[in-house]
Design an enzyme around this catalytic site. Sequence first.
Site, PDB file in Angstrom:
ATOM      1  N   ALA A 103     -33.843   7.346 -25.582  1.00  0.00           N
ATOM      2  CA  ALA A 103     -33.112   8.543 -26.035  1.00  0.00           C
ATOM      3  C   ALA A 103     -32.383   8.223 -27.331  1.00  0.00           C
ATOM      4  O   ALA A 103     -32.162   7.053 -27.660  1.00  0.00           O
ATOM      5  CB  ALA A 103     -32.093   8.973 -24.980  1.00  0.00           C
ATOM      6  N   THR A 119     -24.876  10.567 -18.882  1.00  0.00           N
ATOM      7  CA  THR A 119     -23.692  10.205 -19.666  1.00  0.00           C
ATOM      8  C   THR A 119     -22.468  11.028 -19.264  1.00  0.00           C
ATOM      9  O   THR A 119     -22.610  12.185 -18.828  1.00  0.00           O
ATOM     10  CB  THR A 119     -23.974  10.429 -21.169  1.00  0.00           C
ATOM     11  OG1 THR A 119     -22.738  10.388 -21.888  1.00  0.00           O
ATOM     12  CG2 THR A 119     -24.610  11.778 -21.441  1.00  0.00           C
ATOM     13  N   TYR A 133     -25.832  16.196 -27.834  1.00  0.00           N
ATOM     14  CA  TYR A 133     -26.210  14.987 -27.091  1.00  0.00           C
ATOM     15  C   TYR A 133     -25.969  15.191 -25.590  1.00  0.00           C
ATOM     16  O   TYR A 133     -26.877  15.021 -24.761  1.00  0.00           O
ATOM     17  CB  TYR A 133     -25.417  13.775 -27.615  1.00  0.00           C
ATOM     18  CG  TYR A 133     -25.539  12.573 -26.715  1.00  0.00           C
ATOM     19  CD1 TYR A 133     -26.775  11.969 -26.479  1.00  0.00           C
ATOM     20  CD2 TYR A 133     -24.418  12.036 -26.062  1.00  0.00           C
ATOM     21  CE1 TYR A 133     -26.898  10.882 -25.634  1.00  0.00           C
ATOM     22  CE2 TYR A 133     -24.534  10.954 -25.216  1.00  0.00           C
ATOM     23  CZ  TYR A 133     -25.773  10.379 -25.005  1.00  0.00           C
ATOM     24  OH  TYR A 133     -25.887   9.306 -24.152  1.00  0.00           O
ATOM     25  N   GLY A 144     -14.342  15.268 -32.612  1.00  0.00           N
ATOM     26  CA  GLY A 144     -15.022  15.321 -31.314  1.00  0.00           C
ATOM     27  C   GLY A 144     -14.605  14.250 -30.323  1.00  0.00           C
ATOM     28  O   GLY A 144     -15.223  14.118 -29.270  1.00  0.00           O
TER      29      GLY A 144
END
Length: 333
Positions: A79, A121, A145, A288
């Site tokens: 990924a 995640t 993501y 972020g």
Amino acid sequence: MILITGGAGYIGSHSAIKFLEDNREVVIFDNLETGHIETVETLKTIGRVEFVKGDLRNIDEIRSVFEKYKIDAVIHFAANALVGESVTNPAKYYRNNTFGTLNLLDCMIEHDVKKIVFSSTCATYGEPKYTPIDENHPQNPINPYGMSKLGVEKIMADYDRAYGLKSIKLRYFNVAGADNKARIGEWHDIETHLIPNILKSTFDKNKKFKIFGNDYDTPDGTCIRDYVNIEDLADAHRLALLYLEKENKSDVFNLGTQQGDSVKNVFDTCERVLGAKIDVEVVERREGDPKELYANSKKAKEILGWSPKRTLEDSIKTAYEWEKKLNKDVLNV
Ligand code: UDP
């Protein structure tokens, strides 16, 4: 054999070692976009490893692996994983992480392979509503993501219902450290992570370490994260596959230490482990970054029997040994 996608990368290669140490045979499938062939060569000295260079976005490339080898289970890491890049280039993240995984799952179903351990995640949770974060925390990713990985989690749930595909989703928090023999370690051509950036700054005076903001609402003003050691994290994959093989049930687990460390604390620990003063400058916040993320990992302990054994110091020491080796033997600087 076990298929490890992304096995030439950081987390994939450390996990591969755990399977090889259990005498399991491994096929690594990696496009080498961020992984390194040198890592694969090192793994080949540890156990039986086959390597196929290929890209999940091309279904024929991944299908040929299932045609050539008898695959029993898949451990899926391949990924892209940079939050900032996912904001500016979401297409890359949805194509590689989500669409690429769909190709992989379809090949699994075609070849009657029904067990997969997936790298998810904590970015699937988005802005924390409470900490420590448990598996029932709402999932509202704030970047492509996290969304690309959440999409895969949802697809896997549907594939279980429809086709009986059993998956273990492992939601990682921050990962740190390297193999304790420095055979492999974290090796990104563009490094954005905290600990390698602190360590790299001691080798290269042009890479002065910067703290991204010290005005957060935390005890020392810097962000808090949960740094789990790479070998502990790798162990969780071994345990997850054993669980899948025994119970044949899908599930999801957080992997973290349940302890938050601030950026300042990680920096101070690096100075202590290295026994040296490190130059530092405080700059603007990075966009972020939530102020605090750490895991509740009770479920992984209760069900998988997993608990992290290594400390932040262990992670920094092994990361440093690896960084020295990378600079001297591989990059020749
Ligand atoms: N960080 C920092 N300087 C750096 C890299 C990271 O201050 O050079 C901070 C970052 O703002 C975050 C924490 O360290 O609060 C962990 O960042 P990292 O990129 O390692 O992992 P993330 O939490 O983004 O997955």
